[in-house]
Design a protein around this motif. Structure first.
Motif, PDB file in Angstrom:
ATOM      1  N   LYS A 262       1.089  -1.264  -0.016  1.00 44.29           N
ATOM      2  CA  LYS A 262      -0.022  -0.149  -0.086  1.00 44.29           C
ATOM      3  C   LYS A 262       0.788   1.253   0.079  1.00 44.29           C
ATOM      4  O   LYS A 262       0.378   2.416   0.318  1.00 44.29           O
ATOM      5  N   ILE A 263       2.093   1.099  -0.375  1.00 41.03           N
ATOM      6  CA  ILE A 263       3.079   2.604  -0.437  1.00 41.03           C
ATOM      7  C   ILE A 263       2.367   3.365  -1.339  1.00 41.03           C
ATOM      8  O   ILE A 263       2.400   4.782  -1.156  1.00 41.03           O
ATOM      9  N   GLU A 264       2.094   3.081  -2.530  1.00 40.67           N
ATOM     10  CA  GLU A 264       1.567   3.958  -3.455  1.00 40.67           C
ATOM     11  C   GLU A 264       0.177   4.765  -2.943  1.00 40.67           C
ATOM     12  O   GLU A 264       0.221   6.048  -3.143  1.00 40.67           O
ATOM     13  N   ARG A 265      -0.696   3.921  -2.373  1.00 44.02           N
ATOM     14  CA  ARG A 265      -1.734   4.346  -1.868  1.00 44.02           C
ATOM     15  C   ARG A 265      -1.570   5.240  -0.777  1.00 44.02           C
ATOM     16  O   ARG A 265      -2.382   6.530  -0.498  1.00 44.02           O
ATOM     17  N   GLY A 266      -0.664   5.327  -0.058  1.00 38.11           N
ATOM     18  CA  GLY A 266      -0.206   5.871   1.162  1.00 38.11           C
ATOM     19  C   GLY A 266       0.000   7.380   0.651  1.00 38.11           C
ATOM     20  O   GLY A 266      -0.070   8.503   1.002  1.00 38.11           O
ATOM     21  N   LYS A 267       1.043   7.320  -0.529  1.00 41.30           N
ATOM     22  CA  LYS A 267       1.240   8.637  -1.199  1.00 41.30           C
ATOM     23  C   LYS A 267       0.184   9.310  -1.523  1.00 41.30           C
ATOM     24  O   LYS A 267      -0.015  10.744  -1.417  1.00 41.30           O
ATOM     25  N   GLU A 268      -1.014   8.554  -2.109  1.00 45.01           N
ATOM     26  CA  GLU A 268      -2.180   9.258  -2.719  1.00 45.01           C
ATOM     27  C   GLU A 268      -2.758   9.722  -1.680  1.00 45.01           C
ATOM     28  O   GLU A 268      -3.429  11.038  -1.814  1.00 45.01           O
ATOM     29  N   LEU A 269      -2.926   9.059  -0.593  1.00 40.36           N
ATOM     30  CA  LEU A 269      -3.565   9.575   0.682  1.00 40.36           C
ATOM     31  C   LEU A 269      -3.122  11.021   1.034  1.00 40.36           C
ATOM     32  O   LEU A 269      -3.641  11.831   1.384  1.00 40.36           O
ATOM     33  N   ILE A 270      -1.700  11.044   1.184  1.00 39.29           N
ATOM     34  CA  ILE A 270      -1.267  12.328   1.956  1.00 39.29           C
ATOM     35  C   ILE A 270      -1.433  13.391   0.855  1.00 39.29           C
ATOM     36  O   ILE A 270      -1.774  14.357   1.271  1.00 39.29           O
ATOM     37  N   HIS A 271      -1.321  13.086  -0.389  1.00 40.32           N
ATOM     38  CA  HIS A 271      -1.287  14.196  -1.290  1.00 40.32           C
ATOM     39  C   HIS A 271      -2.868  14.515  -1.343  1.00 40.32           C
ATOM     40  O   HIS A 271      -3.165  16.084  -1.524  1.00 40.32           O
ATOM     41  N   SER A 272      -3.766  13.855  -1.594  1.00 35.98           N
ATOM     42  CA  SER A 272      -5.443  14.210  -1.452  1.00 35.98           C
ATOM     43  C   SER A 272      -5.611  14.808  -0.239  1.00 35.98           C
ATOM     44  O   SER A 272      -6.519  15.968  -0.341  1.00 35.98           O
ATOM     45  N   MET A 273      -5.065  15.047   0.901  1.00 33.90           N
ATOM     46  CA  MET A 273      -5.358  15.609   2.004  1.00 33.90           C
ATOM     47  C   MET A 273      -4.409  16.765   2.254  1.00 33.90           C
ATOM     48  O   MET A 273      -4.866  17.465   3.332  1.00 33.90           O
ATOM     49  N   LYS A 274      -3.654  16.815   1.425  1.00 31.50           N
ATOM     50  CA  LYS A 274      -2.688  18.353   1.406  1.00 31.50           C
ATOM     51  C   LYS A 274      -2.020  18.544   2.695  1.00 31.50           C
ATOM     52  O   LYS A 274      -2.223  19.493   3.359  1.00 31.50           O
ATOM     53  N   LEU A 275      -1.391  17.553   3.401  1.00 32.08           N
ATOM     54  CA  LEU A 275      -0.912  17.749   4.634  1.00 32.08           C
ATOM     55  C   LEU A 275       0.572  17.450   4.555  1.00 32.08           C
ATOM     56  O   LEU A 275       1.156  16.765   3.991  1.00 32.08           O
ATOM     57  N   ASN A 276       1.277  18.103   5.762  1.00 29.59           N
ATOM     58  CA  ASN A 276       2.889  18.043   5.819  1.00 29.59           C
ATOM     59  C   ASN A 276       2.967  16.413   6.505  1.00 29.59           C
ATOM     60  O   ASN A 276       2.303  16.178   7.622  1.00 29.59           O
ATOM     61  N   PRO A 277       3.418  15.581   5.698  1.00 31.57           N
ATOM     62  CA  PRO A 277       3.841  14.247   6.215  1.00 31.57           C
ATOM     63  C   PRO A 277       4.382  14.176   7.567  1.00 31.57           C
ATOM     64  O   PRO A 277       4.030  13.128   8.236  1.00 31.57           O
ATOM     65  N   ASN A 278       5.333  15.040   7.923  1.00 35.23           N
ATOM     66  CA  ASN A 278       5.863  15.257   9.131  1.00 35.23           C
ATOM     67  C   ASN A 278       4.749  15.289  10.432  1.00 35.23           C
ATOM     68  O   ASN A 278       4.815  15.145  11.351  1.00 35.23           O
ATOM     69  N   GLU A 279       3.550  15.832  10.044  1.00 38.79           N
ATOM     70  CA  GLU A 279       2.352  15.829  10.985  1.00 38.79           C
ATOM     71  C   GLU A 279       1.542  14.780  10.947  1.00 38.79           C
ATOM     72  O   GLU A 279       0.573  14.880  11.590  1.00 38.79           O
ATOM     73  N   CYS A 280       1.843  13.733  10.355  1.00 40.09           N
ATOM     74  CA  CYS A 280       1.048  12.479   9.944  1.00 40.09           C
ATOM     75  C   CYS A 280       1.699  11.479  10.894  1.00 40.09           C
ATOM     76  O   CYS A 280       2.808  11.051  10.810  1.00 40.09           O
ATOM     77  N   LEU A 281       0.997  10.617  11.533  1.00 40.23           N
ATOM     78  CA  LEU A 281       1.393   9.576  12.266  1.00 40.23           C
ATOM     79  C   LEU A 281       0.758   8.263  11.612  1.00 40.23           C
ATOM     80  O   LEU A 281      -0.755   8.117  11.793  1.00 40.23           O
ATOM     81  N   LEU A 282       1.183   7.263  11.393  1.00 34.82           N
ATOM     82  CA  LEU A 282       0.763   5.947  10.942  1.00 34.82           C
ATOM     83  C   LEU A 282       0.761   5.124  11.967  1.00 34.82           C
ATOM     84  O   LEU A 282       2.028   4.578  12.405  1.00 34.82           O
ATOM     85  N   ILE A 283      -0.141   4.190  12.249  1.00 35.31           N
ATOM     86  CA  ILE A 283      -0.148   3.065  13.379  1.00 35.31           C
ATOM     87  C   ILE A 283      -0.736   1.746  12.687  1.00 35.31           C
ATOM     88  O   ILE A 283      -1.676   1.801  11.939  1.00 35.31           O
ATOM     89  N   GLY A 284       0.159   0.831  12.591  1.00 37.35           N
ATOM     90  CA  GLY A 284      -0.012  -0.426  12.120  1.00 37.35           C
ATOM     91  C   GLY A 284       0.636  -1.553  12.775  1.00 37.35           C
ATOM     92  O   GLY A 284       1.234  -1.448  13.804  1.00 37.35           O
ATOM     93  N   ASP A 285       0.457  -2.833  12.427  1.00 42.62           N
ATOM     94  CA  ASP A 285       0.784  -3.993  12.993  1.00 42.62           C
ATOM     95  C   ASP A 285       1.886  -4.822  12.073  1.00 42.62           C
ATOM     96  O   ASP A 285       1.950  -5.942  12.535  1.00 42.62           O
ATOM     97  N   THR A 286       2.304  -4.096  11.224  1.00 40.09           N
ATOM     98  CA  THR A 286       3.474  -5.007  10.406  1.00 40.09           C
ATOM     99  C   THR A 286       4.518  -4.287   9.998  1.00 40.09           C
ATOM    100  O   THR A 286       4.422  -2.963  10.066  1.00 40.09           O
ATOM    101  N   LEU A 287       5.781  -4.949   9.558  1.00 39.24           N
ATOM    102  CA  LEU A 287       6.811  -4.014   8.895  1.00 39.24           C
ATOM    103  C   LEU A 287       6.464  -3.119   7.795  1.00 39.24           C
ATOM    104  O   LEU A 287       7.149  -2.241   7.782  1.00 39.24           O
ATOM    105  N   HIS A 288       5.595  -3.752   6.887  1.00 42.59           N
ATOM    106  CA  HIS A 288       5.116  -3.165   5.855  1.00 42.59           C
ATOM    107  C   HIS A 288       4.757  -1.711   6.319  1.00 42.59           C
ATOM    108  O   HIS A 288       4.833  -0.589   5.377  1.00 42.59           O
ATOM    109  N   ASP A 289       3.978  -1.619   7.433  1.00 41.25           N
ATOM    110  CA  ASP A 289       3.404  -0.200   7.733  1.00 41.25           C
ATOM    111  C   ASP A 289       4.644   0.642   7.992  1.00 41.25           C
ATOM    112  O   ASP A 289       4.578   1.892   7.822  1.00 41.25           O
ATOM    113  N   ALA A 290       5.770   0.207   8.644  1.00 41.42           N
ATOM    114  CA  ALA A 290       6.843   0.914   8.830  1.00 41.42           C
ATOM    115  C   ALA A 290       7.377   1.361   7.361  1.00 41.42           C
ATOM    116  O   ALA A 290       7.919   2.509   7.220  1.00 41.42           O
ATOM    117  N   GLU A 291       7.608   0.332   6.579  1.00 41.49           N
ATOM    118  CA  GLU A 291       8.078   0.826   5.196  1.00 41.49           C
ATOM    119  C   GLU A 291       7.101   1.955   4.579  1.00 41.49           C
ATOM    120  O   GLU A 291       7.824   2.595   3.816  1.00 41.49           O
TER     121      GLU A 291
END
Length: 214
Positions: A146-175
């Motif tokens: 879901k890396i590309e979808r993550g980029k699309e999400l940030i772009h769609s919401m027009k937010l500073n990525p450094n002000e966003c927090l991702l919480i997940g349960d796999t190493l892929h979430d860290a990626e």
């Protein structure tokens, strides 16, 4: 150190993080393994080998894609998963955490490797869809990532990525978090073991409420 006062958007993973569906996944994959006379998994082994892309996890579980294409067991799994999903519930603290973040004025979104239509349906079924400003799944049932979808999400919401927090349960979430430039916390109540998650270098929660004690 992550502090919620510095966060504008919390991006949630779905499976394993908000939805406690590990047992359903283990039971469903074991039905397919048994049909092929392969050794079934217990929860511990499952959490040791589950990964993205999901096809790699299937191979680790024993599926032979020289004998059948990945798409066959992948779709069989989804049929079983849908059938057995009534056995899964939200993690006990899911709703209270979503409510508390909402009361703090934070935006929330879902970023999942689940197919979009099914994802939206499940959020409505579990009556939590209204907590999220955006819901981003993928366009198939094959769990490539879901890396590309993550980029699309940030772009769609027009937010500073450094002000966003991702919480997940796999190493892929860290990626994903690294790829989109946002902060990350991991949760050990889902699809990968705490030992694996700790290799990421990110803080690992044992309870979602620990988010407020950082």
């Amino acid at each position: 150190m992550i502090q919620l006062k510095d966060i504008t958007l919390v991006i949630w993973d779905w499976n394993g993080t908000l939805l406690d569906d590990v047992a359903v996944c283990v039971d469903s994959i074991n039905m397919l393994l048994n049909e092929r006379q392969l050794t079934p998994l217990d929860k511990t082994l499952y959490q040791q080998i589950f990964t993205f892309p999901v096809k790699d996890y299937y191979e680790k579980a024993g599926f032979n894609f020289g004998e059948e294409p990945f798409e066959i067991p992948a779709m069989q799994f989804m049929d079983l998963y849908r059938t057995n999903l009534n056995q899964a519930a939200l993690h006990q603290e899911t709703i209270s955490v979503l409510k508390q973040l909402q009361s703090l004025g934070l935006k929330q979104a879902i970023l999942s490797a689940m197919e979009q239509e099914l994802l939206v349906d499940l959020l409505q079924r579990y009556q939590i869809a209204d907590y999220f400003d955006q819901t981003f799944g993928i366009d198939n049932h094959f769990g490539a990532g879901k890396i590309e979808r993550g980029k699309e999400l940030i772009h769609s919401m027009k937010l500073n990525p450094n002000e966003c927090l991702l919480i997940g349960d796999t190493l892929h979430d860290a990626e994903v978090a690294k790829s989109i430039g946002c902060r990350c916390l991991l949760f050990d109540g889902g699809h990968q073991s705490r030992i694996r998650l700790e290799t990421s270098g990110h803080a690992v929660l044992s309870n979602l409420n620990e988010l407020f004690a950082l």
